[in-house]
Design a protein around this motif. Sequence first.
Motif, PDB file in Angstrom:
ATOM      1  N   VAL A 183       0.705  -1.157   0.033  1.00 26.99           N
ATOM      2  CA  VAL A 183      -0.022   0.010   0.163  1.00 26.99           C
ATOM      3  C   VAL A 183       0.908   1.212   0.108  1.00 26.99           C
ATOM      4  CG1 VAL A 183      -1.737   1.285   1.189  1.00 26.99           C
ATOM      5  CG2 VAL A 183      -1.944  -1.198   1.460  1.00 26.99           C
ATOM      6  N   SER A 218      -3.738   4.779 -12.472  1.00 19.43           N
ATOM      7  CA  SER A 218      -4.368   5.809 -11.711  1.00 19.43           C
ATOM      8  C   SER A 218      -4.685   6.824 -12.545  1.00 19.43           C
ATOM      9  CB  SER A 218      -3.119   6.352 -10.588  1.00 19.43           C
ATOM     10  OG  SER A 218      -2.687   4.983  -9.861  1.00 19.43           O
ATOM     11  N   PRO A 266      -3.041  -7.003  -9.599  1.00 16.97           N
ATOM     12  CA  PRO A 266      -3.749  -6.117  -8.885  1.00 16.97           C
ATOM     13  C   PRO A 266      -3.329  -4.907  -9.066  1.00 16.97           C
ATOM     14  CG  PRO A 266      -2.575  -7.909  -7.661  1.00 16.97           C
ATOM     15  CD  PRO A 266      -2.110  -8.070  -9.172  1.00 16.97           C
ATOM     16  N   SER A 283      -2.393  -1.864 -14.237  1.00 13.66           N
ATOM     17  CA  SER A 283      -3.452  -0.765 -13.796  1.00 13.66           C
ATOM     18  C   SER A 283      -3.122   0.658 -14.135  1.00 13.66           C
ATOM     19  CB  SER A 283      -3.630  -0.891 -12.546  1.00 13.66           C
ATOM     20  OG  SER A 283      -2.443  -0.322 -11.599  1.00 13.66           O
ATOM     21  N   ASP A 310      -7.820   7.015  -7.646  1.00 10.81           N
ATOM     22  CA  ASP A 310      -7.454   5.646  -7.345  1.00 10.81           C
ATOM     23  C   ASP A 310      -6.937   5.073  -8.426  1.00 10.81           C
ATOM     24  OD1 ASP A 310      -7.210   3.486  -5.893  1.00 10.81           O
ATOM     25  OD2 ASP A 310      -9.451   3.078  -5.194  1.00 10.81           O
ATOM     26  N   SER A 311      -6.670   3.669  -8.287  1.00 18.28           N
ATOM     27  CA  SER A 311      -6.093   3.051  -9.642  1.00 18.28           C
ATOM     28  C   SER A 311      -6.955   1.716  -9.844  1.00 18.28           C
ATOM     29  CB  SER A 311      -4.592   2.468  -9.059  1.00 18.28           C
ATOM     30  OG  SER A 311      -3.934   1.989 -10.347  1.00 18.28           O
ATOM     31  N   THR A 333      -2.442  -0.594  -8.213  1.00 19.36           N
ATOM     32  CA  THR A 333      -1.669  -0.094  -7.017  1.00 19.36           C
ATOM     33  C   THR A 333      -2.675   0.106  -6.042  1.00 19.36           C
ATOM     34  OG1 THR A 333      -0.384   0.600  -8.717  1.00 19.36           O
ATOM     35  CG2 THR A 333      -0.246   1.838  -6.767  1.00 19.36           C
ATOM     36  N   ARG A 334      -2.302   0.144  -4.760  1.00 16.75           N
ATOM     37  CA  ARG A 334      -3.142   0.471  -3.696  1.00 16.75           C
ATOM     38  C   ARG A 334      -2.482   1.587  -3.044  1.00 16.75           C
ATOM     39  NH1 ARG A 334      -4.001  -4.135   0.116  1.00 16.75           N
ATOM     40  NH2 ARG A 334      -5.802  -2.587   0.825  1.00 16.75           N
ATOM     41  N   ASP A 389      -2.785   4.816   0.246  1.00 19.58           N
ATOM     42  CA  ASP A 389      -3.325   5.207   1.505  1.00 19.58           C
ATOM     43  C   ASP A 389      -3.619   6.575   1.216  1.00 19.58           C
ATOM     44  OD1 ASP A 389      -3.750   6.344   4.122  1.00 19.58           O
ATOM     45  OD2 ASP A 389      -2.434   5.143   5.104  1.00 19.58           O
TER      46      ASP A 389
END
Length: 333
Positions: free
Chosen positions: A149, A237, A296, A235, A266-267, A298-299, A301
């Motif tokens: 994250v 963003s 998956p 992915s 977000d991504s 990118t995550r 915060d």
Amino acid sequence: MTSNTRICVAGATGLVGSAVLRLALARGHHVHGTLRDATDTARTAPLMALPGAAGRLTLFSADAGEEGAFDAAMHGCDAAAIACFPPLYKAADGTPARALDRRRGYEEIVRPVRDGVLNVLGSARRAGVGSIALCSSTSSTNPPVPLAVKHEATALSDAEAQMADGKFTAAEKIVMETAALDFCVHNDMRLAVLLPTMMLGPVVLPEHMRSHGLALLSGLLEGRRAMHEQVPAGSMSVSHLEDVAALFLATIENPQARGRYFAVFDSLPWAEIYDILARHVPAAGLPAPLDGAPEPPTRFDFTRRDSLGVTMRDIPATIAATVDWLKTRPFPG
Ligand SMILES: NC(=O)c1ccc[n+]([C@@H]2O[C@H](COP(=O)([O-])OP(=O)(O)OC[C@H]3O[C@@H](n4cnc5c(N)ncnc54)[C@H](OP(=O)(O)O)[C@@H]3O)[C@@H](O)[C@H]2O)c1
């Protein structure tokens, strides 16, 4: 900040700079905008046509390569939004950045941006401008060991590792941020750094239609495969350009804001992005389906971003708004 606030927007003809300038004018601020040649009326006319520009926008010529070039533009300003460092993909002789050795990559791609931001900040310091919002990019947020994250405090690219990999264009950004932070700490200036990726939404100048997000969407609307032959596994963003501009102004208007802020909504996996796009564009331009499962995304915060109090549009809303705007044929001819 009051409507008497005067903001210098460095890079006023840019995709990001013009969006910040447009919002600053809409909020009643006075703006000093810069570009390298303020006599270029073809490029300044769209800025001067913006609501509020006639009485509150002044344009200045300023090249970041020249020390003191931003002195006049910064004079009398309370804050500055700096968005005049687009990525350099080629050396002066046209050699692609990727093909340069370490010495040339640093001298011709990385160093001009480092020296340039120090020139712009030097002018801001001399003019007593205490608040800076600097546009960087998520390319400065990729440490050698990927994070599960991303948080702004730890998602720091390693410039040496990027340069050893030939990624001078990406290394520019973390080197620029580090130089700007050192300068601002030593000179008691408040620095916020904004980190966007792909931006969509209404742009100000026709040339912004070449930015990768707008080029993708306008191409697809015309039924052309604008970016991909096949849906990539990775992915992307995305954010709405007007939300990015709102984040810039939020950092300027909030005296507590300092440090790095993600400027993305977000991504999503490209497969999901193309599913959303498919609701709006003819099937003819859509890429071939992904072979296999998407990676998956990118995550992030987003605690710091959200602390700025800007409500970001989600990706389906951003795409729908951009398509609606493109259908008005904003730049006929
Ligand atoms: N576009 C994107 O999709 C994207 C995505 C992520 C991050 N970003 C970041 O956003 C920031 C701004 O990029 P952008 O896309 O808005 O760039 P842009 O559309 O290419 O505009 C750049 C602006 O900077 C000015 N400029 C260029 N070189 C200059 C120099 N040497 N001295 C003074 N001014 C100069 C340009 O003015 P003139 O050419 O008129 O002089 C223009 O106003 C960059 O940090 C970039 O990494 C952009």
